[in-house]
Design a protein around this motif. Structure first.
Motif, PDB file in Angstrom:
ATOM      1  N   GLU A   1       1.397   6.517   9.900  1.00  0.00           N
ATOM      2  CA  GLU A   1       0.974   7.847   9.454  1.00  0.00           C
ATOM      3  C   GLU A   1       1.421   8.024   8.014  1.00  0.00           C
ATOM      4  O   GLU A   1       2.422   7.459   7.593  1.00  0.00           O
ATOM      5  N   ILE A   2       0.646   8.802   7.265  1.00  0.00           N
ATOM      6  CA  ILE A   2       1.011   9.047   5.870  1.00  0.00           C
ATOM      7  C   ILE A   2       1.817  10.329   5.826  1.00  0.00           C
ATOM      8  O   ILE A   2       1.308  11.397   6.163  1.00  0.00           O
ATOM      9  N   LYS A   3       3.066  10.220   5.442  1.00  0.00           N
ATOM     10  CA  LYS A   3       3.889  11.435   5.433  1.00  0.00           C
ATOM     11  C   LYS A   3       4.320  11.806   4.027  1.00  0.00           C
ATOM     12  O   LYS A   3       4.379  10.962   3.169  1.00  0.00           O
TER      13      LYS A   3
ATOM     14  N   LYS B   1       1.477   3.816  -3.040  1.00  0.00           N
ATOM     15  CA  LYS B   1       0.806   5.065  -2.648  1.00  0.00           C
ATOM     16  C   LYS B   1      -0.698   4.857  -2.526  1.00  0.00           C
ATOM     17  O   LYS B   1      -1.482   5.784  -2.749  1.00  0.00           O
ATOM     18  N   ALA B   2      -1.100   3.639  -2.231  1.00  0.00           N
ATOM     19  CA  ALA B   2      -2.520   3.367  -2.033  1.00  0.00           C
ATOM     20  C   ALA B   2      -2.852   3.477  -0.548  1.00  0.00           C
ATOM     21  O   ALA B   2      -3.962   3.172  -0.120  1.00  0.00           O
ATOM     22  N   ASP B   3      -1.869   3.911   0.237  1.00  0.00           N
ATOM     23  CA  ASP B   3      -2.032   3.932   1.690  1.00  0.00           C
ATOM     24  C   ASP B   3      -3.035   4.966   2.183  1.00  0.00           C
ATOM     25  O   ASP B   3      -3.775   4.721   3.123  1.00  0.00           O
ATOM     26  N   SER B   4      -3.094   6.163   1.535  1.00  0.00           N
ATOM     27  CA  SER B   4      -4.009   7.203   2.030  1.00  0.00           C
ATOM     28  C   SER B   4      -5.442   6.706   1.989  1.00  0.00           C
ATOM     29  O   SER B   4      -6.212   6.941   2.907  1.00  0.00           O
ATOM     30  N   ILE B   5      -5.765   6.030   0.888  1.00  0.00           N
ATOM     31  CA  ILE B   5      -7.137   5.544   0.745  1.00  0.00           C
ATOM     32  C   ILE B   5      -7.392   4.404   1.726  1.00  0.00           C
ATOM     33  O   ILE B   5      -8.430   4.337   2.363  1.00  0.00           O
ATOM     34  N   PHE B   6      -6.383   3.544   1.881  1.00  0.00           N
ATOM     35  CA  PHE B   6      -6.534   2.412   2.806  1.00  0.00           C
ATOM     36  C   PHE B   6      -6.793   2.895   4.231  1.00  0.00           C
ATOM     37  O   PHE B   6      -7.763   2.496   4.873  1.00  0.00           O
ATOM     38  N   PHE B   7      -5.945   3.782   4.700  1.00  0.00           N
ATOM     39  CA  PHE B   7      -6.044   4.179   6.108  1.00  0.00           C
ATOM     40  C   PHE B   7      -7.158   5.187   6.376  1.00  0.00           C
ATOM     41  O   PHE B   7      -7.513   5.421   7.517  1.00  0.00           O
ATOM     42  N   SER B   8      -7.699   5.814   5.307  1.00  0.00           N
ATOM     43  CA  SER B   8      -8.801   6.735   5.567  1.00  0.00           C
ATOM     44  C   SER B   8     -10.146   6.028   5.415  1.00  0.00           C
ATOM     45  O   SER B   8     -11.193   6.636   5.565  1.00  0.00           O
TER      46      SER B   8
ATOM     47  N   GLU C   1       0.848  -1.196   0.000  1.00  0.00           N
ATOM     48  CA  GLU C   1       0.000   0.000   0.000  1.00  0.00           C
ATOM     49  C   GLU C   1       0.883   1.245   0.000  1.00  0.00           C
ATOM     50  O   GLU C   1       0.631   2.196  -0.727  1.00  0.00           O
TER      51      GLU C   1
END
Ligand SMILES: Nc1ncnc2c1ncn2[C@@H]1O[C@H](COP(=O)(O)OP(=O)(O)OP(=O)(O)O)[C@@H](O)[C@H]1O
Ligand SMILES: [Mg+2]
Lengths: 295, 410
Positions: B408-410, B223-230, B219
């Motif tokens: 955290e998404i940084k 860069k699929a992490d923002s969508i995953f964690f939100s 993720e």
């Protein structure tokens, strides 16, 4: 729906990316306008619980969003500025997966995904792998995933960046349609986007909100006047050195200048109605991208 | 939850590079099975060596002529038979083929002969020809010699300070508890299976890590992490689904590999001898664990499973923490190869005996003389590593969950 940002601050080491922002948002479309590095993405990430603030709080209907946790995220749709997909998933698979992690029941998810695929115009490519889609199509998938849970709060980070002019207009209309009955916060550095979609404009600079209001309110806060003047080629450089110039257009031997200044810059100048672009230039001291992203 | 797990699995199985990983798994399985099968050979009366299903069955026939309890009578018969062969023309010939012919006649009792070699050699020495000079008189002390050798070794100068009195007593009593006379039967299938089991288990770890190391870092890399964690479940159930997917992949790859390997090897070499004690052969004569081949096998594959789970989840933890797939992939390699560099250092032997790589080679650990004092009891390394890594694995899961949850998404 009410979001309150209370002294919201984010520091990265010494650097303050978001600086004591106080803001109250209710249903409606908010356009966050700022130059590169203003702190728009950082602010939005905090609103999506992706980053913990180093100071201040965010309240959703009176409750801290980090405490609400999943309950808050249930209300949230987020289209990140720079995001990626699972390249091997098809559009449909991807939307079903996001629906699953959004906790949407399978039957509802299937119906929603189908509706949204049609709405964003991806029906023809719904079985295509994501890695085979164009940039504009990916952004549509992005907006579709944000809308899956019919979010009360929709956060769109530069939704129109990198789209060609036609695609941008279509996308802008799509966002307008989807914006009804919710709180939408969208960021951009493209003034015309904001003019078209946003009811409320937030101007961000150096991590702080420097100005906020409707288009007319923002324009009326402008303390200086805008002048339109046609001058000969040789006097252009003197004027651009002295004044803020929001537009330069060459016409045969002479040049048409749009100048922001308290006083009349030259004899032939005519006072005109300021645009948002002029206001942007006045506050940020630099020119923003226009429709085609040219500077 | 099941739906999310299915998608996590889909992410793994759709990744094009993972097709290569599955091919490598299949190749490893074939190669290791091939070696294990080749471990058992048969020399026919013409002195010709062969391997494979027919050879194994011929050897089994020869060896099972000696099947039963190895009493003094049997031992004497082995000595007689052996003496007969070593005085034969074939044996004394300088021609290789003739020598092989002589060996062909010894095959049936070669396991018993090897035990005699060990019983009458020293604890640390080995002499292939020792059995040839054991007398009918001496052979009566066959079983006693096993313990006597141990005691002699424990009291030798080099070993004196290595074990406490209690530990020495423990070893001696373990030796004493081994039931004699041994029940003997052809068990070469199990012996070969165990010989190569660590290879297949280690390969499973080293290859599976490529499948699972992305579960917690893809993720972020995509860069699929923002969508995953939100997403609503992005910080709880979706993470649990990832853990579950990791568990399913590790478990299924491991057991498919092990069951296919065991099935192939035992089908070719035969399943006889499962109930014989492991000391009943060349490799485990000295082991102080009184278990059968079947028990050895079960401990080895269960240990291997626990080792796979522990090491691979440790590597997933590393990828969740550092977001680096590259680091995660190297973890099993570090765990497997660092101990072999330190192996020569004897002061470290007790520590090395408890490292997670031991779980991947329980059948080797079973031959090692590492002892530990737990409270007032003395135990070998094998039960300790089973308990220790089961506990550590149970701790690892919630830690992994919490670490990933706090991303955290940084
Ligand atoms: N993880 C981080 N560590 C350190 N500094 C950061 C980090 N993330 C952002 N910044 C800094 O914070 C500032 C604001 O960044 P942000 O991405 O929020 O700006 P932005 O308004 O979204 O800009 P753009 O229009 O380019 O997207 C920038 O100066 C950036 O360098
Ligand atoms: Mg940004």
């Amino acid at each position: 729906m009410k979001l309150v940002l209370d002294n919201l601050t984010k520091e990265f080491g010494e650097f303050v990316a978001v600086d004591h922002v106080n803001l109250t948002m209710t249903n409606g479309v908010y356009g966050l306008l700022g130059v590169n590095g203003a702190g728009k993405t950082t602010l939005m990430r905090m609103l999506c619980t992706l980053l913990k603030p180093t100071g201040g709080d965010i309240y959703c209907n009176g409750k801290d969003i980090f405490q609400l946790d999943g309950e808050y995220r249930n209300l949230l749709g987020y289209l990140p500025q720079d995001f990626g997909f699972y390249p091997e998933f098809s559009v449909k698979d991807y939307l079903f997966y996001i629906a699953a992690i959004k906790g949407i029941r399978p039957i509802v998810a299937r119906k929603r995904a189908k509706e949204l695929i049609a709405r964003v115009g991806l029906t023809k490519v719904e079985n295509k792998k994501l890695k085979k889609l164009s940039g504009g199509m990916k952004r549509r998938v992005g907006i579709a995933q944000a809308m899956l849970n019919n979010p009360q709060i929709l956060i769109l980070d530069e939704p129109t960046a990198g789209l060609d002019p036609n695609e941008r207009i279509r996308f802008r209309n799509l966002i307008s349609e989807l914006s009804e009955e919710r709180l939408v916060l969208l960021s951009t550095h493209i003034v015309s986007d904001i003019e078209y979609i946003a009811n409320e404009i937030l101007m961000m600079k150096g991590g702080a909100i420097v100005n906020e209001g409707t288009l007319d309110e923002i324009i009326s806060t402008m303390p200086e006047k805008v002048w339109d003047c046609i001058v000969p080629q040789q006097s252009v450089s003197a004027l651009t050195k002295r004044y803020k110039v929001s537009n330069i257009k060459s016409e045969n031997q002479s040049v048409n200048l749009r100048i922001i200044s308290a006083e009349k810059p030259c004899e032939t100048a005519i006072c005109v109605h300021p645009s948002l672009e002029d206001v942007f230039l006045y506050y940020f001291g630099e020119k923003v991208g226009d429709e085609n992203d040219t500077f | 939850m099941m739906r999310m797990t299915r998608f996590e699995l889909k992410k793994i199985f759709l990744k094009p590079v993972n097709k290569i990983v599955f091919i490598i798994l299949a190749i490893s399985l074939c190669v290791v099975s091939y070696f294990a099968i080749g471990d058992v050979d048969y020399v026919d009366e013409n002195g010709e060596k062969s391997t494979g299903i027919a050879a194994a069955s011929a050897l089994q026939g020869k060896k099972n002529e000696w099947a039963g309890y190895i009493t003094d009578d049997i031992l004497r018969k082995v000595l007689e038979e052996n003496e007969h062969i070593i005085n034969s023309e074939e044996y004394l010939s300088t021609d290789m083929i003739e020598k092989e012919k002589a060996y062909s006649k010894k095959q049936g009792f070669s396991d018993i002969r090897e035990m005699i070699n060990q019983a009458f050699g020293g604890f640390q020495d080995y002499n292939y020809y020792r059995a040839d000079s054991v007398t009918q008189e001496e052979i009566r002390s066959f079983y006693d010699r096993r313990t006597d050798n141990l005691i002699e070794w424990l009291n030798s100068e080099e070993q004196e300070s290595r074990y406490s009195e209690q530990e020495k007593q423990f070893l001696i009593s373990q030796y004493g508890k081994l039931e004699t006379p041994f029940y003997y039967e052809y068990a070469d299938g199990w012996a070969a299976l165990l010989e190569y089991a660590p290879s297949i288990i280690m390969l499973a770890v080293l290859i599976t890590v490529f499948l699972v190391s992305g579960i917690f870092s893809d993720e972020i890399q995509l860069k699929a992490d923002s969508i995953f964690f939100s997403a609503r479940l992005g910080r709880d159930k979706a993470i649990a689904a990832k853990i579950k997917a990791g568990f399913i992949v590790v478990t299924s790859v491991y057991w498919i590999m092990i069951l296919l390997y065991s099935g192939i090897v035992l089908a070719v070499l035969g399943i006889g001898g499962a109930g014989c004690s492991i000391q009943n052969g060349f490799a485990n004569w000295k082991s102080f664990y009184n278990i059968t081949y079947l028990q050895d096998y079960l401990l080895t594959v269960l240990g291997g499973y626990l080792g796979n789970l522990f090491i691979l989840f440790l590597s997933m933890l590393a990828s969740a923490k550092t977001h680096s797939k590259a680091l995660a992939v190297t973890i099993p390699f570090i765990i497997l190869f660092i101990p072999s560099f330190l192996n020569g250092i004897s002061v470290l032997s007790e520590v090395l005996g408890l490292l997670p790589d031991q779980l991947l080679q329980v059948c080797t650990a079973i031959k090692t003389f590492n002892l530990y004092q737990v409270g007032t009891k003395v135990v070998g390394a094998v039960p300790i590593i089973f308990v220790m890594y089961s506990i550590l694995f149970c701790i690892l899961l919630p830690v992994l969950y919490q670490v990933y949850r706090k991303t955290e998404i940084k």
